[in-house]
Motif scaffolding. Sequence first.
Motif, PDB file in Angstrom:
ATOM      1  N   LEU A 155       4.648   3.120  20.404  1.00 21.71           N
ATOM      2  CA  LEU A 155       5.749   2.772  19.496  1.00 21.71           C
ATOM      3  C   LEU A 155       6.927   3.745  19.617  1.00 21.71           C
ATOM      4  O   LEU A 155       7.973   3.522  19.024  1.00 21.71           O
ATOM      5  CB  LEU A 155       5.248   2.724  18.051  1.00 21.71           C
ATOM      6  CG  LEU A 155       4.225   1.613  17.772  1.00 21.71           C
ATOM      7  CD1 LEU A 155       3.700   1.699  16.361  1.00 21.71           C
ATOM      8  CD2 LEU A 155       4.826   0.256  18.038  1.00 21.71           C
ATOM      9  N   GLU A 199      -1.623  -1.614  14.990  1.00 23.16           N
ATOM     10  CA  GLU A 199      -0.388  -0.991  14.496  1.00 23.16           C
ATOM     11  C   GLU A 199       0.836  -1.851  14.808  1.00 23.16           C
ATOM     12  O   GLU A 199       1.693  -2.073  13.950  1.00 23.16           O
ATOM     13  CB  GLU A 199      -0.225   0.402  15.138  1.00 23.16           C
ATOM     14  CG  GLU A 199       0.735   1.279  14.368  1.00 23.16           C
ATOM     15  CD  GLU A 199       0.788   2.702  14.926  1.00 23.16           C
ATOM     16  OE1 GLU A 199       1.759   3.394  14.604  1.00 23.16           O
ATOM     17  OE2 GLU A 199      -0.130   3.088  15.692  1.00 23.16           O
ATOM     18  N   HIS A 203       3.282  -3.724  12.107  1.00 25.10           N
ATOM     19  CA  HIS A 203       4.733  -3.499  12.069  1.00 25.10           C
ATOM     20  C   HIS A 203       5.523  -4.782  12.244  1.00 25.10           C
ATOM     21  O   HIS A 203       6.530  -5.000  11.584  1.00 25.10           O
ATOM     22  CB  HIS A 203       5.144  -2.530  13.190  1.00 25.10           C
ATOM     23  CG  HIS A 203       5.064  -1.092  12.792  1.00 25.10           C
ATOM     24  ND1 HIS A 203       6.053  -0.445  12.092  1.00 25.10           N
ATOM     25  CD2 HIS A 203       4.097  -0.167  13.002  1.00 25.10           C
ATOM     26  CE1 HIS A 203       5.704   0.813  11.890  1.00 25.10           C
ATOM     27  NE2 HIS A 203       4.517   1.007  12.429  1.00 25.10           N
TER      28      HIS A 203
END
Length: 252
Positions: A155, A199, A203
């Motif tokens: 990320l 994750e 998001h």
Amino acid sequence: MSKIIALANQKGGVGKTTTAINLAAALAKEGKRVLLVDADPQANASSGLGIEIKNLNSTIYECLVNGIDPHIAIFATSIDNLSIIPSHIDLVGAEIEMLNLPNRENLMKTILNQLRSDYDYILIDCSPSLGLITVNALTASDSVIIPVQCEFFALEGIAKLLNTIKIIKSKLNPALKIEGFLLTMYDNRLRLSNQVYEEVKRHFGELVFNTVIYRNVRLSEAPSHGMSVLEYDPSSKGAKNYTNLAKELIKR
């Protein structure tokens, strides 16, 4: 009218060019007319589809800097329905040469608008940077696919790319959308891969493609033979993943 999709991530090694080559090939195998534009000076998408790049006189560089007719820079590949505008190492200097050109952020858009009616999909393989050529690609595109590697720093840097997309939307291309985040180099045996997947899903939710690209040796081997994985080993996991991705994209 074709849909123009940029593949972008300023982080290198995330499977961007692999995705450009194999998604283009998979869309072509689904009967779509596809043009791949190699906008990366490394020209890996060009060599990965068997184009001899050393002696080319007509590439995306000549289109951007010298204003040549893009139709003469289009080369057929070994895959039916798939053509490419190749890149060249000269593209490294193009950003400096483009600085003094009028309307410099819209040069790619002007080029691709001449070709839209000939294709169902135009894919742009961007370089791993957020320079003027990537800005051109995003300004010319209807949407962007963001490959995300299933690694620890996955990320990292996405915020920067999303900020660039936001600026381009506000100043140059209000219609630009995120087509989706594509998880690449996934290994379901590794806890880390699963954590990154969760994750990214948390998001970005619905923006994450259902299709995941698994880590696959055949995917790594295919470009050295100048082939997509769909030609090199059609039964491999990589070929199946990209076929599924093409179908998901078409359905969208």
